[in-house]
Scaffold this active site. Structure first.
Site, PDB file in Angstrom:
ATOM      1  N   HIS A  85     -52.884 -99.902   9.232  1.00  0.00           N
ATOM      2  CA  HIS A  85     -51.639 -99.150   9.231  1.00  0.00           C
ATOM      3  C   HIS A  85     -50.481-100.001   8.721  1.00  0.00           C
ATOM      4  O   HIS A  85     -50.368-101.182   9.048  1.00  0.00           O
ATOM      5  CB  HIS A  85     -51.293 -98.674  10.642  1.00  0.00           C
ATOM      6  N   CYS A 142     -49.996 -97.974   4.166  1.00  0.00           N
ATOM      7  CA  CYS A 142     -48.736 -97.324   3.835  1.00  0.00           C
ATOM      8  C   CYS A 142     -47.604 -98.341   3.985  1.00  0.00           C
ATOM      9  O   CYS A 142     -47.645 -99.228   4.831  1.00  0.00           O
ATOM     10  CB  CYS A 142     -48.471 -96.149   4.761  1.00  0.00           C
TER      11      CYS A 142
END
Length: 287
Positions: A85, A142
């Site tokens: 993440h 991301c």
């Protein structure tokens, strides 16, 4: 002999007690590590290390980077890969120049198992490497822009196999804010002394990102979309990193667009070298 040090990080979850109860489940990040490990082995890297999920703590990552900085000399190469993440953290030392609208003033982060690793920390680590060391980074995550712009929820396909469900590798904004508020003293203390700028780095850094700062990095069918495209691109005879990026780009359309940038002391023609090649020839090119 020119040395190669590889560190591959992949997290399919984080410690909920460190992220305000959020477990951050993913399914393909550890699989990505196997892809990058294979590329490093094929390229002949002498040291190859993997940190998977609960072992991917900030202490372990930073210790590996310190070890690599102590070992590598001009002409050597660090390969650093991350699958997990991406997050964002309030820029408490006010060194961030990115501007993401209502979320300007945030640092980009990697969500490691025990806490977020701040981009300032990576920059500081890179600043410890000797002049002429080549640092190659792949981040299949991301970036903070996706959190800042509160991108639309990902379409989820009905399936009995969770690995085939498209998932975005970003930490929700509410989780990031609660996490920061709970551990504010820790994060502010970490950021305060970190003042290394990209222009201060004597190594030469090339970084591939899975998406732009305002986009989501997706995973589906057992790998990150970016990592899968990289693996496929390496089946072609690409001559340098610019060509590699062009081949990777061809595999994308829609909302996710990979990114490539480089900085530091250009003591070697790193961008012009064969991807993942440890061998290099010095040239008289400076910053």
């Amino acid at each position: 002999m020119t040395q190669g040090y590889a560190l591959h990080i992949g997290l399919n979850a984080v410690d909920p007690s460190k992220y305000a109860g959020w477990h951050g489940q993913l399914f393909a990040c550890e699989n990505d590590v196997a892809v990058y490990k294979s590329l490093a082995e094929k390229a002949g890297f002498q040291e190859i290390h993997m940190l998977l999920t609960s072992d991917a703590t900030t202490d372990n990552v930073l210790q590996h980077l310190r070890d690599a900085a102590a070992q590598l000399v001009s002409g050597d190469m660090l390969l650093l890969t991350y699958s997990g993440h991406g997050g964002a953290l309030i820029d408490s030392n006010h060194d961030e120049t990115d501007n993401f609208g209502e979320m300007s003033g945030f640092d980009e982060t990697w969500c490691l198992y025990d806490r977020q690793l701040i981009d300032d920390e990576l920059c500081d680590c890179f600043g410890q490497f000797s002049e002429g060391v080549r640092i190659l980074v792949f981040s299949d995550s991301c970036h903070s822009g996706s959190v800042a712009k509160l991108a639309a929820p990902v379409d989820m396909h009905t399936t009995s196999d969770p690995v085939t469900i498209p998932r975005a590798r970003f930490a929700p904004l509410d989780v990031l804010m609660r996490t920061y508020n709970t551990h504010k003293a820790t994060y502010d203390t970490i950021q305060a002394p970190l003042k290394t700028r990209q222009d201060d780095i004597r190594a030469y850094v090339i970084q591939f990102g899975a998406c732009q700062d305002d986009e989501l990095a997706m995973e589906v069918s057992g790998n990150g979309l970016f990592t899968a495209q990289l693996q496929q691109a390496m089946q072609e005879p690409v001559i340098n990193y610019t060509a590699l990026f062009s081949v990777i780009e061809r595999g994308f359309n829609g909302r996710q667009h990979p990114n490539l940038f480089h900085y530091g002391n250009k003591a070697y023609d790193f961008m012009g070298q064969a991807p993942f090649s440890i061998q290099s020839a010095p040239v008289n090119v400076q910053r």
